[in-house]
Motif scaffolding. Sequence first.
Motif: not given
Lengths: 143, 194
Positions: B39, B41-43, B113, B116
């Motif tokens: 995933i 990162k950061p979103l 996530a 987040a």
Amino acid sequence: MPFPPARVARVSRTPPLFLEAETPRKLPRPTRRRVVEDEDRVGGNPQSSEPALCDAEATSCPGSLFGPLLPTVSLLESLAHLEVQDLLSAAAVCAAWRSVVASSELWSLTVPHLSPGNPVLPDGTCGDAEVAGHDLAFVSRTA
Amino acid sequence: MVDDSGTDEEIPLPNVKTAILSKVIDYCKYHKDSPPEEIQKPLKSTNLVECGVSEWDNEYVNIEQEVLFELILAANYLDIKSLLDAWWDSGVEDGKRIHVVLVWEGNKDLTCAKVASMIKGKNTEEIRKQFNIVNDFTPEEEAQVREENRDLGGLCVALRSISSRTEQLEVKVTTKSKAPVLDTVGMQGTGPCG
């Protein structure tokens, strides 16, 4: 510092360690997380005699789901997916969240190249700036 | 011992509800042949699909908040070194071990996530409302937090901007009116920016 960083368990890509209690005829299961040794900490204070906190009680927010129910390390791993601006909003939520945001463990995940585990100092330029009332001087060196 | 054919022995999981364990098993089954993608990162978005999460995984965590939290709790509880060690000792192939770790880490990463994404883009009050968190700051502390955040926000943005150009830094930061807030070589462990 008015809000000391939270002491959290070491965050790594390997499974955490636990104290184990043997249960006859069954696989061992954890009773609680292992207290992290001082030398195992990331960014921790090696001089401190206090054990690292590994449970939710350390930073529980009264009445919240994130606190009495979820471990601090899960909050830390969640916040590690966010950018600085979102982290600052999170830091103002409550004292517990603020201490997690202020922890060096979180910043070693979000900005690893500025973390204690990666302290290479390359040669190069230097400069200064004034940012938000701070005089900031920096020296960079090529790797 | 637990091997590929399973075990007849009871494995107690008193802290995990059947429905939650079933969901965890669904995830492991789905990813048994293909580990989840990492995933971003950061979103970059509150939509996890735009951050590298597959549609199936996105649906997996598109659940009520309480269930999501139970999934995180279960992941923490099941993340048991002793269980993994027992399985490791049973002579499983190295490749399969790596696959299991990737799937397991993916499960934890996905649920965190999702949390987040529920924080991202929200202001402080909205975050409190989202997670039912009580503001336990005194008015004085809250004012101090706001002031510190304003300063730290500008500082961190500047540092990240500089660091993206230079890779590594020695930084010394002082205030005009106060004692040094950062006096750092190599940004080592002195606060949110280091």
